[in-house]
Write an enzyme that holds these catalytic residues in place. Structure first.
Site, PDB file in Angstrom:
ATOM      1  N   SER A 148       0.901  -1.402  -0.018  1.00 28.35           N
ATOM      2  CA  SER A 148       0.027  -0.106   0.099  1.00 28.35           C
ATOM      3  C   SER A 148       0.837   1.135   0.114  1.00 28.35           C
ATOM      4  O   SER A 148       0.242   2.250  -0.097  1.00 28.35           O
ATOM      5  CB  SER A 148      -1.010  -0.178   1.249  1.00 28.35           C
ATOM      6  N   LYS A 154       0.529   3.541  -2.807  1.00 28.72           N
ATOM      7  CA  LYS A 154      -0.848   4.212  -3.135  1.00 28.72           C
ATOM      8  C   LYS A 154      -0.506   6.028  -3.255  1.00 28.72           C
ATOM      9  O   LYS A 154      -1.119   6.391  -4.024  1.00 28.72           O
ATOM     10  CB  LYS A 154      -1.658   3.982  -2.072  1.00 28.72           C
ATOM     11  N   TYR A 199      -3.088  -2.722 -10.170  1.00 30.38           N
ATOM     12  CA  TYR A 199      -2.831  -2.199  -8.738  1.00 30.38           C
ATOM     13  C   TYR A 199      -2.109  -3.682  -7.948  1.00 30.38           C
ATOM     14  O   TYR A 199      -1.326  -3.175  -7.442  1.00 30.38           O
ATOM     15  CB  TYR A 199      -4.587  -2.189  -8.049  1.00 30.38           C
ATOM     16  N   TYR A 235      -5.022   4.040   7.735  1.00 30.69           N
ATOM     17  CA  TYR A 235      -6.414   3.530   7.933  1.00 30.69           C
ATOM     18  C   TYR A 235      -7.090   4.055   9.116  1.00 30.69           C
ATOM     19  O   TYR A 235      -7.029   5.433   9.462  1.00 30.69           O
ATOM     20  CB  TYR A 235      -6.199   1.934   7.845  1.00 30.69           C
ATOM     21  N   VAL A 237       1.064  -3.727   4.035  1.00 33.63           N
ATOM     22  CA  VAL A 237       0.989  -5.103   4.679  1.00 33.63           C
ATOM     23  C   VAL A 237       2.200  -6.094   4.820  1.00 33.63           C
ATOM     24  O   VAL A 237       2.222  -6.966   5.633  1.00 33.63           O
ATOM     25  CB  VAL A 237      -0.344  -5.922   4.130  1.00 33.63           C
TER      26      VAL A 237
HETATM   27  O1  DON Z   1      -4.674  -4.962  -1.695  1.00 30.11           O
HETATM   28  C1  DON Z   1      -4.051  -5.729  -0.944  1.00 30.11           C
HETATM   29  O2  DON Z   1      -4.465  -6.707  -0.288  1.00 30.11           O
HETATM   30  C2  DON Z   1      -2.335  -5.435  -0.960  1.00 30.11           C
HETATM   31  N1  DON Z   1      -1.792  -5.858  -2.108  1.00 30.11           N
HETATM   32  C3  DON Z   1      -2.075  -4.147  -0.445  1.00 30.11           C
HETATM   33  C4  DON Z   1      -2.937  -3.748   0.867  1.00 30.11           C
HETATM   34  C5  DON Z   1      -2.034  -3.173   1.863  1.00 30.11           C
HETATM   35  O3  DON Z   1      -0.630  -2.986   1.858  1.00 30.11           O
HETATM   36  C6  DON Z   1      -2.757  -2.667   3.075  1.00 30.11           C
HETATM   37  N2  DON Z   1      -1.784  -2.078   3.985  1.00 30.11           N
HETATM   38  N3  DON Z   1      -1.986  -1.978   4.975  1.00 30.11           N
END
Ligand code: DON
Length: 462
Positions: free
Chosen positions: A80, A83, A205, A257, A275
């Site tokens: 993320s 982003k 994405y 978040y 993540v």
């Molecule tokens: O959308 C997803 O599941 C991941 N590839 C990215 C999400 C993410 O890093 C959320 N962050 N804390």
């Protein structure tokens, strides 16, 4: 030092033999090294393979110095943290009105993968949650998903100062397990907010989330934001200054978040987490921080990344709301050099004033540092006090040689003041040994003696 538990920053090519900044980072790392709370994300199976012990910290200053401790060169997927940078690219490609019409900038107060869409329009709350990020990615210009992704990868690479690669295994794993993201995209497409093809949008994405970075890369990317969009290590202007400001604003309000409010309260810096355990935080105009520690808390933020950021902010007094003691510009009043100061007699011939009967015939005012609104206001007050009274000088020299930077607002205020002073018959000239023409309204000289000579010439003409 390079490995877990090692001393600070010896691996940095830029590190000094005695390095108080690296030492401070090293102490913070040691302090949190034994915090084993949290779990490594495994909802994307490939992420579950990360080493939970890894803990890297890096700091890149706006002058380009790099400080690193622990596993700061270990690669992991950006997730993320891509982003905010993709948001900057969408802003550049589609323009702020178009982007704001499609994706909001309101904190959702919800988890990263929540269905946080405006009723009726399907407009996602902000570009930091998955729904908003998928839509933002679809706004990046490109003839198809490949070109769109290459433009994203190019931007991320230029922010990091090196060519970044994709982890194909993570990409495949994301693709195979990304049904919730597909569901979000279908909901947005059904509501009309997402106009792109769903598979193409999520594919790009997933690929942007699978770009490999290190903590040093993240710190460099954060420092690029801190530095108004210019990568401080390569000198390249990667983002426009206003895009950098807009991105930092959304990071400050939505980057963590449903922890965003408490993060801003405690740490007080624009930030973004991912993540795989990465965190970036930005101290505007000062530096960027990149952290890596894969164990996450219940909100998907790195446990040690959050704790170490809080400590860095506190030790270095970085909270955005902290009232910084302002260094007011220094005003130096220089008595005229009597050898140079001459006045005109009735016939217009120069005569030396000799011992300068009025010490106010020429005033020299020197200003230093960064001239922005508050320091310009001080300069205006000094200029007004010096020229308002009955003892006003006939000429005023404003020495800008030690001004490090002049904000356009400061230049406009000073220009307006100089015009007013001149309308009262006082000659104003500026001195700048670097010939930068910081102000538009006055004649500029490179030395004070040339400026004094000009003032003398002005008197002759009267
Ligand atoms: O959308 C997803 O599941 C991941 N590839 C990215 C999400 C993410 O890093 C959320 N962050 N804390």
């Amino acid at each position: 030092m390079t490995g877990a538990g090692q001393g600070p920053s010896a691996a940095s090519p830029d590190a000094l033999p005695f390095d108080p900044i690296g030492d401070a980072l090293g102490r913070i790392r040691t302090e949190f090294l034994d915090d084993h709370r949290g779990e490594v994300a495994d909802y994307i199976p490939q992420l579950g393979e990360a080493d939970p012990a890894a803990f890297g910290l890096a700091l890149v200053g706006v002058a380009g110095s790099v400080y690193r401790v622990g596993e700061a060169d270990v690669p992991f997927t950006i997730q993320s943290i891509s982003k905010p940078f993709v948001y900057a690219l969408a802003l550049a490609d589609a323009g702020i009105d178009d982007v704001l019409g499609r994706v909001g900038v309101e904190p959702s107060g919800e988890a990263f993968n929540a269905i946080s869409l405006e009723p009726g329009t399907g407009r996602p709350s902000n570009p930091m949650i998955n729904a908003g990020a998928i839509l933002t990615t679809s706004l990046v210009r490109g003839t198809g998903p490949d070109e769109r992704f290459e433009r994203i990868r190019d931007l991320l690479s230029r922010c990091a100062g090196r060519v970044l690669e994709v982890d194909d295994a993570v990409f495949r794993s994301e693709h195979e397990t990304g049904d919730r993201n597909r569901a979000l995209a279908y909901l947005m497409r059904h509501a009309g907010s997402l106009t792109a093809d769903v598979e193409a949008a999520v594919d790009t994405y997933f690929r942007q989330c699978s770009v490999l970075v290190t903590a040093v890369d993240l710190a460099t990317m954060a420092a690029t934001l801190a530095n108004g969009g210019v990568n401080p290590r390569t000198g390249e202007e990667v983002l426009g200054q206003s895009a950098a400001e807009q991105v930092l604003t959304v990071m400050a309000t939505c980057g963590m978040y449903d922890y965003s409010g408490e993060w801003l309260f405690r740490v007080g810096l624009p930030a973004k987490s991912g993540v795989s355990g990465g965190v970036v935080a930005v101290s505007p105009s000062q530096f960027g921080i990149g952290l890596y520690s894969p164990r996450l808390d219940g909100r998907g933020n790195s446990v040690r990344g959050v704790a170490a950021s809080e400590a860095i902010s506190e030790r270095f007094t970085l909270h955005l709301m902290h009232q910084v003691g302002r260094t007011a510009p220094t005003f130096e009043r220089v008595a005229p050099d009597v050898g140079l100061v001459v006045a005109a007699d009735d016939q217009g011939t120069s005569v030396s004033v000799g011992d300068a009967p009025r010490n106010a015939d020429v005033a020299v005012l020197a200003v230093q540092g960064y001239l922005e609104f508050a320091s310009a206001e001080q300069a205006l007050l000094a200029l007004r006090t010096r020229t308002d009274d009955t003892d006003s000088p006939e000429a005023l020299i404003l020495d800008l040689g030690h001004v490090t930077r002049c904000h356009p607002v400061a230049a406009a205020l000073l220009d307006a003041m100089i015009e007013q002073i001149e309308s009262r018959g006082v000659t104003v000239v500026t001195v700048d040994r670097r010939e930068r023409r910081l102000l538009a309204s006055s004649a500029e000289f490179t030395t004070r003696s040339e400026a004094l000579a000009r003032c003398r010439g002005g008197w002759r003409e009267r």
